[in-house]
Design a protein around this motif. Structure first.
Motif, PDB file in Angstrom:
ATOM      1  N   HIS A 157     -25.132  -7.013  16.656  1.00  0.00           N
ATOM      2  CA  HIS A 157     -24.534  -6.657  17.948  1.00  0.00           C
ATOM      3  C   HIS A 157     -23.400  -7.587  18.359  1.00  0.00           C
ATOM      4  O   HIS A 157     -22.408  -7.141  18.924  1.00  0.00           O
ATOM      5  CB  HIS A 157     -25.606  -6.640  19.044  1.00  0.00           C
ATOM      6  CG  HIS A 157     -26.529  -5.483  18.941  1.00  0.00           C
ATOM      7  ND1 HIS A 157     -26.131  -4.193  19.195  1.00  0.00           N
ATOM      8  CD2 HIS A 157     -27.840  -5.409  18.601  1.00  0.00           C
ATOM      9  CE1 HIS A 157     -27.143  -3.381  19.026  1.00  0.00           C
ATOM     10  NE2 HIS A 157     -28.198  -4.085  18.648  1.00  0.00           N
ATOM     11  N   ALA A 158     -23.530  -8.874  18.085  1.00  0.00           N
ATOM     12  CA  ALA A 158     -22.482  -9.820  18.477  1.00  0.00           C
ATOM     13  C   ALA A 158     -21.177  -9.519  17.737  1.00  0.00           C
ATOM     14  O   ALA A 158     -20.098  -9.525  18.340  1.00  0.00           O
ATOM     15  CB  ALA A 158     -22.924 -11.254  18.211  1.00  0.00           C
ATOM     16  N   GLU A 159     -21.272  -9.226  16.433  1.00  0.00           N
ATOM     17  CA  GLU A 159     -20.083  -8.899  15.649  1.00  0.00           C
ATOM     18  C   GLU A 159     -19.452  -7.597  16.135  1.00  0.00           C
ATOM     19  O   GLU A 159     -18.232  -7.477  16.222  1.00  0.00           O
ATOM     20  CB  GLU A 159     -20.420  -8.791  14.152  1.00  0.00           C
ATOM     21  CG  GLU A 159     -20.805 -10.112  13.516  1.00  0.00           C
ATOM     22  CD  GLU A 159     -22.298 -10.441  13.645  1.00  0.00           C
ATOM     23  OE1 GLU A 159     -23.032  -9.704  14.341  1.00  0.00           O
ATOM     24  OE2 GLU A 159     -22.712 -11.443  13.064  1.00  0.00           O
ATOM     25  N   LEU A 160     -20.283  -6.612  16.471  1.00  0.00           N
ATOM     26  CA  LEU A 160     -19.783  -5.347  16.988  1.00  0.00           C
ATOM     27  C   LEU A 160     -19.037  -5.560  18.311  1.00  0.00           C
ATOM     28  O   LEU A 160     -17.941  -5.036  18.513  1.00  0.00           O
ATOM     29  CB  LEU A 160     -20.924  -4.346  17.186  1.00  0.00           C
ATOM     30  CG  LEU A 160     -20.552  -3.026  17.868  1.00  0.00           C
ATOM     31  CD1 LEU A 160     -19.517  -2.261  17.055  1.00  0.00           C
ATOM     32  CD2 LEU A 160     -21.791  -2.186  18.114  1.00  0.00           C
ATOM     33  N   ALA A 161     -19.632  -6.349  19.197  1.00  0.00           N
ATOM     34  CA  ALA A 161     -18.996  -6.617  20.490  1.00  0.00           C
ATOM     35  C   ALA A 161     -17.643  -7.298  20.299  1.00  0.00           C
ATOM     36  O   ALA A 161     -16.657  -6.926  20.943  1.00  0.00           O
ATOM     37  CB  ALA A 161     -19.905  -7.467  21.363  1.00  0.00           C
ATOM     38  N   CYS A 162     -17.587  -8.290  19.411  1.00  0.00           N
ATOM     39  CA  CYS A 162     -16.317  -8.986  19.144  1.00  0.00           C
ATOM     40  C   CYS A 162     -15.275  -8.028  18.587  1.00  0.00           C
ATOM     41  O   CYS A 162     -14.109  -8.055  19.003  1.00  0.00           O
ATOM     42  CB  CYS A 162     -16.538 -10.135  18.167  1.00  0.00           C
ATOM     43  SG  CYS A 162     -17.416 -11.530  18.880  1.00  0.00           S
ATOM     44  N   ALA A 163     -15.676  -7.163  17.655  1.00  0.00           N
ATOM     45  CA  ALA A 163     -14.736  -6.209  17.057  1.00  0.00           C
ATOM     46  C   ALA A 163     -14.217  -5.225  18.110  1.00  0.00           C
ATOM     47  O   ALA A 163     -13.020  -4.930  18.149  1.00  0.00           O
ATOM     48  CB  ALA A 163     -15.404  -5.462  15.907  1.00  0.00           C
ATOM     49  N   LEU A 164     -15.094  -4.736  18.979  1.00  0.00           N
ATOM     50  CA  LEU A 164     -14.669  -3.789  20.018  1.00  0.00           C
ATOM     51  C   LEU A 164     -13.727  -4.447  21.021  1.00  0.00           C
ATOM     52  O   LEU A 164     -12.740  -3.845  21.437  1.00  0.00           O
ATOM     53  CB  LEU A 164     -15.888  -3.199  20.732  1.00  0.00           C
ATOM     54  CG  LEU A 164     -16.728  -2.222  19.902  1.00  0.00           C
ATOM     55  CD1 LEU A 164     -17.992  -1.855  20.647  1.00  0.00           C
ATOM     56  CD2 LEU A 164     -15.928  -0.993  19.540  1.00  0.00           C
ATOM     57  N   ILE A 165     -14.009  -5.676  21.379  1.00  0.00           N
ATOM     58  CA  ILE A 165     -13.125  -6.395  22.309  1.00  0.00           C
ATOM     59  C   ILE A 165     -11.753  -6.594  21.681  1.00  0.00           C
ATOM     60  O   ILE A 165     -10.729  -6.409  22.338  1.00  0.00           O
ATOM     61  CB  ILE A 165     -13.764  -7.737  22.738  1.00  0.00           C
ATOM     62  CG1 ILE A 165     -14.951  -7.459  23.661  1.00  0.00           C
ATOM     63  CG2 ILE A 165     -12.739  -8.641  23.413  1.00  0.00           C
ATOM     64  CD1 ILE A 165     -15.800  -8.664  23.974  1.00  0.00           C
ATOM     65  N   GLN A 166     -11.710  -6.941  20.379  1.00  0.00           N
ATOM     66  CA  GLN A 166     -10.422  -7.090  19.697  1.00  0.00           C
ATOM     67  C   GLN A 166      -9.651  -5.775  19.671  1.00  0.00           C
ATOM     68  O   GLN A 166      -8.439  -5.743  19.874  1.00  0.00           O
ATOM     69  CB  GLN A 166     -10.631  -7.616  18.277  1.00  0.00           C
ATOM     70  CG  GLN A 166     -11.055  -9.060  18.243  1.00  0.00           C
ATOM     71  CD  GLN A 166     -11.389  -9.539  16.834  1.00  0.00           C
ATOM     72  OE1 GLN A 166     -11.527  -8.745  15.915  1.00  0.00           O
ATOM     73  NE2 GLN A 166     -11.532 -10.846  16.689  1.00  0.00           N
ATOM     74  N   ILE A 167     -10.368  -4.669  19.441  1.00  0.00           N
ATOM     75  CA  ILE A 167      -9.715  -3.351  19.433  1.00  0.00           C
ATOM     76  C   ILE A 167      -9.133  -3.045  20.802  1.00  0.00           C
ATOM     77  O   ILE A 167      -7.986  -2.609  20.921  1.00  0.00           O
ATOM     78  CB  ILE A 167     -10.714  -2.255  18.992  1.00  0.00           C
ATOM     79  CG1 ILE A 167     -11.035  -2.409  17.506  1.00  0.00           C
ATOM     80  CG2 ILE A 167     -10.153  -0.865  19.287  1.00  0.00           C
ATOM     81  CD1 ILE A 167     -12.212  -1.579  17.044  1.00  0.00           C
ATOM     82  N   PHE A 168      -9.922  -3.266  21.869  1.00  0.00           N
ATOM     83  CA  PHE A 168      -9.440  -2.984  23.220  1.00  0.00           C
ATOM     84  C   PHE A 168      -8.259  -3.870  23.594  1.00  0.00           C
ATOM     85  O   PHE A 168      -7.307  -3.409  24.211  1.00  0.00           O
ATOM     86  CB  PHE A 168     -10.560  -3.126  24.252  1.00  0.00           C
ATOM     87  CG  PHE A 168     -11.628  -2.079  24.114  1.00  0.00           C
ATOM     88  CD1 PHE A 168     -11.310  -0.750  23.897  1.00  0.00           C
ATOM     89  CD2 PHE A 168     -12.955  -2.430  24.209  1.00  0.00           C
ATOM     90  CE1 PHE A 168     -12.288   0.211  23.772  1.00  0.00           C
ATOM     91  CE2 PHE A 168     -13.952  -1.473  24.088  1.00  0.00           C
ATOM     92  CZ  PHE A 168     -13.618  -0.145  23.864  1.00  0.00           C
TER      93      PHE A 168
END
Length: 177
Positions: free
Chosen positions: A159-170
């Motif tokens: 989940h932490a990696e997913l959250a970081c990736a989504l924040i970078q995308i946004f």
């Protein structure tokens, strides 16, 4: 983002919510010529709760103050800006000149809403003046969150990696827009 993608002990399904923000700039005001107000300031409200205050200005004045409200609650439906006249005596309450209330649902997503708004008081049909506001309401995640929910299910152990990736995308998307 992290708190919405991490597992919690009492739930098995991860819930993803809308991410909403509001940027607001108070630019200028026009008061009725017979108003007699000498020192004014503004209060900013989200759903009736006062969250920000401009500096006290001497009339005529041009406000140039900006505020950013991030991660708005889903229950937040409106914001208001109230122009008040400061009392010269500490024991007398400041008086409201008028208030502008704007529904978030009426605002275009991600576009500056740069308008003059009439200052209205309760019980009066006549504007007491106007405020120039520049507001930008952003809905970063819409109601259709199936893709994010699917990613959260697939990446349940990361989940932490997913959250970081989504924040970078946004963040990258925000710089493109």
């Amino acid at each position: 983002m992290k708190r919405h993608t991490l597992k919690t002990p009492d739930t098995t399904k991860t819930e993803v919510q809308q991410i909403r923000s509001l940027s607001l700039s108070i630019r200028d005001n026009k008061l009725a010529k017979s108003s007699g107000h000498s020192n004014v300031y503004c209060l900013v409200f989200l759903d009736g709760a006062a969250l920000a205050k401009t500096i006290l200005m001497q009339v005529p004045c041009i406000f140039d103050e900006s505020y950013l409200f991030q991660d708005l609650l889903l229950s937040t439906t409106s914001f208001s800006v109230e122009l008040l006249s400061a009392s010269k005596r500490a024991y007398i309450k400041d008086s409201s000149i008028g208030r502008v209330t704007i529904q978030l649902s009426d605002m275009p997503n991600g576009q500056d809403d740069d308008k003059w708004h009439h200052l209205m008081t309760k019980g009066s049909r006549t504007a007491q003046g106007s405020l120039k506001l520049v507001a930008n309401f952003k809905l970063l995640l819409s109601d259709n969150l199936t893709v994010i929910e699917a990613l959260a299910t697939v990446c349940k152990d990361h989940h932490a990696e997913l959250a970081c990736a989504l924040i970078q995308i946004f963040c990258h998307y925000k710089t493109l827009v």
